[in-house]
Design a protein around this motif. Structure first.
Motif, PDB file in Angstrom:
ATOM      1  N   LEU A  85      40.845  30.950  29.869  1.00  0.00           N
ATOM      2  CA  LEU A  85      39.535  31.526  30.283  1.00  0.00           C
ATOM      3  C   LEU A  85      39.928  32.351  31.596  1.00  0.00           C
ATOM      4  O   LEU A  85      39.300  33.423  31.632  1.00  0.00           O
ATOM      5  CB  LEU A  85      38.626  30.372  30.793  1.00  0.00           C
ATOM      6  CG  LEU A  85      37.003  30.446  31.149  1.00  0.00           C
ATOM      7  CD1 LEU A  85      36.457  31.397  29.880  1.00  0.00           C
ATOM      8  CD2 LEU A  85      36.590  29.193  31.263  1.00  0.00           C
ATOM      9  N   THR A  86      40.945  31.800  32.533  1.00  0.00           N
ATOM     10  CA  THR A  86      41.306  32.530  33.414  1.00  0.00           C
ATOM     11  C   THR A  86      42.035  33.932  32.972  1.00  0.00           C
ATOM     12  O   THR A  86      41.524  34.896  33.646  1.00  0.00           O
ATOM     13  CB  THR A  86      42.184  31.988  34.425  1.00  0.00           C
ATOM     14  OG1 THR A  86      41.705  30.579  34.588  1.00  0.00           O
ATOM     15  CG2 THR A  86      42.777  32.598  35.447  1.00  0.00           C
ATOM     16  N   ILE A  87      42.902  33.910  32.151  1.00  0.00           N
ATOM     17  CA  ILE A  87      43.559  34.926  31.877  1.00  0.00           C
ATOM     18  C   ILE A  87      42.725  36.049  31.052  1.00  0.00           C
ATOM     19  O   ILE A  87      42.704  37.271  31.415  1.00  0.00           O
ATOM     20  CB  ILE A  87      44.592  34.758  30.983  1.00  0.00           C
ATOM     21  CG1 ILE A  87      45.795  33.869  31.701  1.00  0.00           C
ATOM     22  CG2 ILE A  87      45.422  35.915  30.185  1.00  0.00           C
ATOM     23  CD1 ILE A  87      47.080  33.225  31.026  1.00  0.00           C
ATOM     24  N   ILE A  88      42.142  35.791  30.241  1.00  0.00           N
ATOM     25  CA  ILE A  88      40.917  36.636  29.422  1.00  0.00           C
ATOM     26  C   ILE A  88      40.205  37.143  30.288  1.00  0.00           C
ATOM     27  O   ILE A  88      39.929  38.533  30.446  1.00  0.00           O
ATOM     28  CB  ILE A  88      40.405  35.990  28.212  1.00  0.00           C
ATOM     29  CG1 ILE A  88      41.475  35.539  27.158  1.00  0.00           C
ATOM     30  CG2 ILE A  88      39.439  36.932  27.590  1.00  0.00           C
ATOM     31  CD1 ILE A  88      40.873  34.631  26.140  1.00  0.00           C
ATOM     32  N   SER A  89      39.400  36.423  31.263  1.00  0.00           N
ATOM     33  CA  SER A  89      38.433  37.118  32.175  1.00  0.00           C
ATOM     34  C   SER A  89      38.979  38.065  33.299  1.00  0.00           C
ATOM     35  O   SER A  89      38.502  38.909  33.509  1.00  0.00           O
ATOM     36  CB  SER A  89      37.736  35.962  32.884  1.00  0.00           C
ATOM     37  OG  SER A  89      37.239  34.818  32.027  1.00  0.00           O
ATOM     38  N   PHE A  90      40.367  37.571  33.628  1.00  0.00           N
ATOM     39  CA  PHE A  90      41.062  38.571  34.579  1.00  0.00           C
ATOM     40  C   PHE A  90      41.289  39.810  34.061  1.00  0.00           C
ATOM     41  O   PHE A  90      40.989  40.846  34.621  1.00  0.00           O
ATOM     42  CB  PHE A  90      42.151  37.846  35.037  1.00  0.00           C
ATOM     43  CG  PHE A  90      42.683  38.539  36.350  1.00  0.00           C
ATOM     44  CD1 PHE A  90      42.041  38.546  37.460  1.00  0.00           C
ATOM     45  CD2 PHE A  90      43.741  39.301  36.550  1.00  0.00           C
ATOM     46  CE1 PHE A  90      42.300  39.065  38.739  1.00  0.00           C
ATOM     47  CE2 PHE A  90      44.511  39.799  37.660  1.00  0.00           C
ATOM     48  CZ  PHE A  90      43.346  39.499  38.733  1.00  0.00           C
ATOM     49  N   VAL A  91      41.650  39.838  32.780  1.00  0.00           N
ATOM     50  CA  VAL A  91      42.142  41.112  31.925  1.00  0.00           C
ATOM     51  C   VAL A  91      40.642  42.067  31.773  1.00  0.00           C
ATOM     52  O   VAL A  91      40.690  43.085  32.296  1.00  0.00           O
ATOM     53  CB  VAL A  91      42.710  40.787  30.633  1.00  0.00           C
ATOM     54  CG1 VAL A  91      42.750  42.221  29.716  1.00  0.00           C
ATOM     55  CG2 VAL A  91      44.228  40.241  30.973  1.00  0.00           C
ATOM     56  N   PHE A  92      39.764  41.379  31.160  1.00  0.00           N
ATOM     57  CA  PHE A  92      38.550  41.975  31.004  1.00  0.00           C
ATOM     58  C   PHE A  92      37.869  42.517  32.472  1.00  0.00           C
ATOM     59  O   PHE A  92      37.546  43.820  32.726  1.00  0.00           O
ATOM     60  CB  PHE A  92      37.514  41.389  30.371  1.00  0.00           C
ATOM     61  CG  PHE A  92      37.670  41.159  28.975  1.00  0.00           C
ATOM     62  CD1 PHE A  92      37.970  42.422  28.190  1.00  0.00           C
ATOM     63  CD2 PHE A  92      37.797  40.120  28.174  1.00  0.00           C
ATOM     64  CE1 PHE A  92      38.117  42.398  26.823  1.00  0.00           C
ATOM     65  CE2 PHE A  92      38.011  39.975  26.740  1.00  0.00           C
ATOM     66  CZ  PHE A  92      38.114  40.980  26.063  1.00  0.00           C
ATOM     67  N   GLY A  93      37.967  41.659  33.421  1.00  0.00           N
ATOM     68  CA  GLY A  93      37.462  41.985  34.855  1.00  0.00           C
ATOM     69  C   GLY A  93      38.283  42.951  35.580  1.00  0.00           C
ATOM     70  O   GLY A  93      37.570  43.991  36.071  1.00  0.00           O
TER      71      GLY A  93
END
Lengths: 248, 230
Positions: free
Chosen positions: B34-42
């Protein structure tokens, strides 16, 4: 004429920096622009590379012509800009790239020359400016004089029609100035067309084909170094020359 | 093992050991992805917003400004609730995990945009001019000259945002994502040992963030190679 600028006017707000300047330069010649600080000489030089866009005037360079008073498209600006290359007072090297990468960036990315050839040419140029041992160094690892010579190599690598120098030695320690001037003399001897803004009158006397004395946004004197330095027409020029010479 | 007694507090070691893996698993399966995916999109969104904020077109600037203002001016918990519980009213239904990714990405985008904008502005004007004078266009200067230098400046603040994000994912528990904290909650539902289980959850978050701060240091020193000699 390789370079012909006419009627260049530029203001910042109320303050008119250039009040209608004309200049011409033949291919293979060196033009040195001198003048007190604030006279507009740097703005004039930057106008030739379109880092400043004057409000009035025309620029003809290598067969292309633009009218500054028209709204220029990005493409027109870029097209004209690519005919010349600028050496900055504060060198403005790319700090995150090595010396070699700084020099090959333009040829590879902009001119789409293949890497192998660009590197070979860059190494030759770095050799000419006495920096062949430093190609893998980062700019911060070099002295001011070395950094400025990389700046010159970066400009030369683009093979522009015109090389522009904006007070290339003003930010340097005195003992580093001569190395940079020597590189510039070599370029002049090789037939590069150059416009140099500088306070180095000795360099101007030795190398310039033509000297322009700019004061308060206008050209006060124009002629060979001998004419401008030995027989200036204006009192302002005499004052400026004696002031600068006193510093030496 | 016999329970260890500190005054009134008893540590139930078997429970501590048995619950550790399920809680950690929630972290590995949900919290970290969740952290990694959200950070990349974010970050992608933040980059777009930062460039919009730097645009010369007033209208584009304003859109980005309003977005950033809304994201920074409302609680993440409320943003999550709107995405997960509110969107179905518009007949848009998303799974809890996807809902959490959307909300967290949008949130990171709003915060990181200002960080990225500031780091782009921190690169001296002379670098733009040097790029122009070698014939580059705006996009080339941005990509090859400005952003690599801006990256160095933005690593410390972006790392902080990344570490905050690790902890913010715990809010996804409220929309039924069985991430680290929700696993701990679920176990407390039968064991009632709140102090132990939540402390365990805290310990695992702390370990994650500790590892991240070590990685941050490595990245920083790598990007510093062109400004220092160490």
């Amino acid at each position: 004429m390789l370079l012909e600028a006419k009627g260049i006017q530029k203001s910042y707000g109320e303050n008119q920096i250039l009040k209608g300047i004309d200049l011409t330069l033949e291919e293979g010649k060196v033009l040195v622009i001198i003048g007190p600080s604030g006279s507009g000489k740097t703005t004039l030089l930057r106008s030739l590379n379109l880092l400043e866009i004057p409000e009035q005037g025309t620029l003809e360079l290598d067969g292309d012509r633009i009218d500054y008073s028209r709204r220029l498209t990005k493409r027109e600006i870029q097209n004209m800009r690519r005919k010349s290359a600028m050496v900055f007072q504060s060198h403005n090297l790319f700090p995150h790239k090595t010396v070699l990468e700084n020099v090959v960036e333009g040829p590879i990315i902009v001119q789409k020359i293949n890497r192998e050839q660009a590197v070979k040419e860059a190494q030759q140029i770095l050799n000419d400016v006495g920096l062949s041992d430093y190609q893998d160094h980062y700019p911060f690892q070099l002295s001011g004089g070395q950094q400025q010579r990389v700046g010159i190599a970066r400009a030369v690598a683009l093979k522009p029609k015109l090389l522009l120098f904006d007070e290339p030695t003003s930010a340097l320690d005195p003992e580093l100035v001569s190395d940079v001037l020597k590189v510039m003399k070599d370029l002049a001897a090789k037939g590069w067309t150059m416009v140099v803004v500088t306070h180095e009158l000795k360099f101007a006397a030795d190398v310039a084909d033509k000297v322009l004395f700019v004061d308060q946004g206008t050209v006060l004197e124009e002629g060979t170094p001998e004419e401008v330095f030995q027989h200036p027409q204006h009192e302002r020029t005499r004052q400026f020359l004696s002031k600068v010479l006193k510093q030496i | 093992m016999t329970p260890l007694v500190f005054g009134q507090i008893t540590i139930d070691w078997p429970l501590a050991v048995h619950s550790f893996w399920p809680i950690l698993q929630g972290g590995l399966i949900y919290t970290i992805p969740l952290t990694i995916i959200s950070f990349v999109f974010g970050l992608t969104l933040a980059m777009v917003l930062a460039i919009m904020r730097l645009s010369k077109v007033k209208f584009i600037q304003t859109i980005a400004r309003i977005y950033i203002s809304i994201i920074r001016g409302t609680p993440l918990l409320v943003q999550l609730a709107i995405i997960f519980y509110g969107l179905p009213d518009l007949t848009i239904e998303v799974s809890p995990f996807v809902g959490a990714v959307i909300a967290l990405s949008m949130n990171v985008g709003g915060y990181a945009a200002e960080t990225i904008r500031a780091s782009i502005l921190s690169v001296p004007k002379g670098q733009w001019e040097a790029g122009y004078t070698i014939g580059m266009n705006d996009a080339q200067v941005m990509r090859r000259i400005i952003l690599p230098q801006a990256a160095r400046v933005s690593i410390p603040p972006l790392s902080n945002e990344f570490i905050s994000l690790v902890k913010d994912t715990s809010l996804a528990s409220t929309i039924t994502v069985t991430e680290l904290f929700r696993r701990a909650q679920e176990i407390t539902a039968t064991s009632y040992d709140f102090l132990l289980l939540y402390s365990e959850a805290a310990l695992i978050y702390w370990i994650f963030c500790f590892v991240l701060s070590i990685i941050q240091g490595r990245i920083e020193s790598r990007l510093d190679r062109y400004v220092t000699t160490h």
